[in-house]
Design an enzyme around this catalytic site. Structure first.
Site, PDB file in Angstrom:
ATOM      1  N   GLY A 147       0.818  -1.197   0.000  1.00 29.84           N
ATOM      2  CA  GLY A 147       0.000   0.000   0.000  1.00 29.84           C
ATOM      3  C   GLY A 147       0.856   1.252   0.000  1.00 29.84           C
ATOM      4  O   GLY A 147       2.071   1.203   0.238  1.00 29.84           O
ATOM      5  N   CYS A 148       0.218   2.381  -0.231  1.00 28.02           N
ATOM      6  CA  CYS A 148       0.956   3.645  -0.327  1.00 28.02           C
ATOM      7  C   CYS A 148       1.528   4.071   1.025  1.00 28.02           C
ATOM      8  O   CYS A 148       2.732   4.361   1.131  1.00 28.02           O
ATOM      9  CB  CYS A 148       0.063   4.732  -0.919  1.00 28.02           C
ATOM     10  SG  CYS A 148      -1.569   4.863  -0.150  1.00 28.02           S
ATOM     11  N   TYR A 149       0.690   4.103   2.060  1.00 31.84           N
ATOM     12  CA  TYR A 149       1.199   4.454   3.384  1.00 31.84           C
ATOM     13  C   TYR A 149       2.259   3.466   3.877  1.00 31.84           C
ATOM     14  O   TYR A 149       3.307   3.878   4.395  1.00 31.84           O
ATOM     15  CB  TYR A 149       0.053   4.519   4.399  1.00 31.84           C
ATOM     16  CG  TYR A 149      -0.821   5.744   4.319  1.00 31.84           C
ATOM     17  CD1 TYR A 149      -0.287   7.027   4.416  1.00 31.84           C
ATOM     18  CD2 TYR A 149      -2.200   5.626   4.173  1.00 31.84           C
ATOM     19  CE1 TYR A 149      -1.100   8.151   4.361  1.00 31.84           C
ATOM     20  CE2 TYR A 149      -3.022   6.745   4.117  1.00 31.84           C
ATOM     21  CZ  TYR A 149      -2.469   8.004   4.209  1.00 31.84           C
ATOM     22  OH  TYR A 149      -3.289   9.115   4.156  1.00 31.84           O
TER      23      TYR A 149
END
Length: 344
Positions: A147-149
């Site tokens: 994921g991005c985070y």
């Protein structure tokens, strides 16, 4: 090399299409969607123009089985249903959703609120945090893109956690994302009047990326404890800044800290470590696959501060997916990604 993208009408899918259209080893990139057939991608994204191969096809397992690789840029639940059949047919699968990131199906169901993918495929899936899992990525048949985070946060924390330099129960992450991170689907929370000149915290202690981050931290150091993790939506289109705080076990100098990071990432083409006193801004990685990291150490509190920035649609999604795709196919991981950020 023939590839397909499922879900090209979202922001990550469109970015993936842009990258693969220009990839030196990709001869053909087709696009698929569950709800449309025969419609050109430019109907959703006019900037695509009349590109060949950009006509949307309806999902068909036999048609998809003819590709060398298939990318899923889909909401939760889609790849969990379709990817196993493609893997069984010998197709390389790169999944940008969260369906295969968590090894424990019960944990997935608790955080995502839906049925998990089959356990056998959760076990087979390789977590594609490229800089820290290259060997496994090279052998992967089913690649779960982070994921991005988690990408920004884990790249920022890895050297400290792997070297056991911080207290295992002391991590606090204050993360901020541009509005594209919320996806393209219309909603009140992302209307212009709601986000403009406004900063909002959301999913307090409940973001689905929390177990993903904790899972990876636990593989690096089995003594790690739960983290404090907060996410904010800020009025910009792209970018993530993950500001991380942790208590050190013993004092050290800032120069030693920076040297540790530079050594840890000396073979990482897309991770750039800032000099003492310099901290990255999201604009400085815009449109690129870079992760820029700045560091500080506070002798008064014994805490280290790590500032990690990425473009959420690139290193946080499509760019890292292509980086992993390159390794899976036996190419240099930088193929099709060698360009500087767009600035200003």
């Amino acid at each position: 090399m023939k590839v397909a993208i499922i879900g090209a009408t979202g922001y990550s899918g469109a970015e993936l299409f842009r990258l693969l259209q220009a990839h030196p080893h990709v001869d053909r990139c087709d696009v698929y969607l569950s709800s449309q057939d025969g419609v050109h991608l430019s109907e959703s994204f006019p900037h695509v123009g009349a590109v060949d191969g950009a006509v949307l096809h309806k999902l068909d397992i036999e048609a998809l089985a003819k590709y060398d690789a298939v990318f899923f840029a889909t909401p939760p639940g889609v790849s969990g249903e379709w990817a196993p059949a493609l893997v069984d047919r010998g197709v390389k699968v790169i999944d940008l959703s969260g369906d295969f990131r968590l090894k424990d199906g019960a944990v997935y169901e608790r955080w995502y609120g839906r049925e998990a993918a089959p356990a056998a495929y959760l076990k087979r899936a390789v977590y594609g945090l490229t800089e820290w899992n290259r060997d496994a990525v090279r052998e992967a048949e089913l690649l779960s893109n982070p994921g991005c985070y988690p990408t920004a946060t884990l790249l920022g924390l890895a050297p400290l956690v792997k070297e056991r330099l911080i207290e295992e129960d002391s991590i606090i992450v204050d993360a901020k994302s541009g509005v594209s991170g919320a996806g393209r689907k219309a909603g009140l929370g992302t209307h212009f009047s709601e986000v403009n000149e406004n900063v909002k915290i959301y999913k307090v202690n409940a973001h689905q990326h929390i177990p993903e981050i904790e899972q990876m931290l636990g593989t690096w150091n089995g003594a790690m404890k739960p983290i404090t993790f907060s996410t904010h939506l800020i009025p910009m289109t792209r970018g993530i800044m993950s500001t991380i705080y942790a208590k050190v076990k013993q004092p050290f100098s800032l120069n030693d800290l920076i040297d540790l990071y530079k050594t840890s990432y000396e073979d990482a083409s897309f991770v750039r470590i800032r000099q003492p006193g310099q901290f990255p801004a999201t604009k400085e990685v815009y449109g690129s696959n870079y992760c820029d990291i700045g560091l500080a150490y506070d002798e008064r509190t014994g805490r280290v501060t790590v500032v990690s920035v990425i473009d959420n649609l690139m290193k946080g999604a499509a760019g890292q997916a292509v980086q992993n795709f390159n390794l899976m196919m036996g190419w240099d991981e930088v193929e099709g990604l060698c360009f500087l950020p767009t600035y200003p």
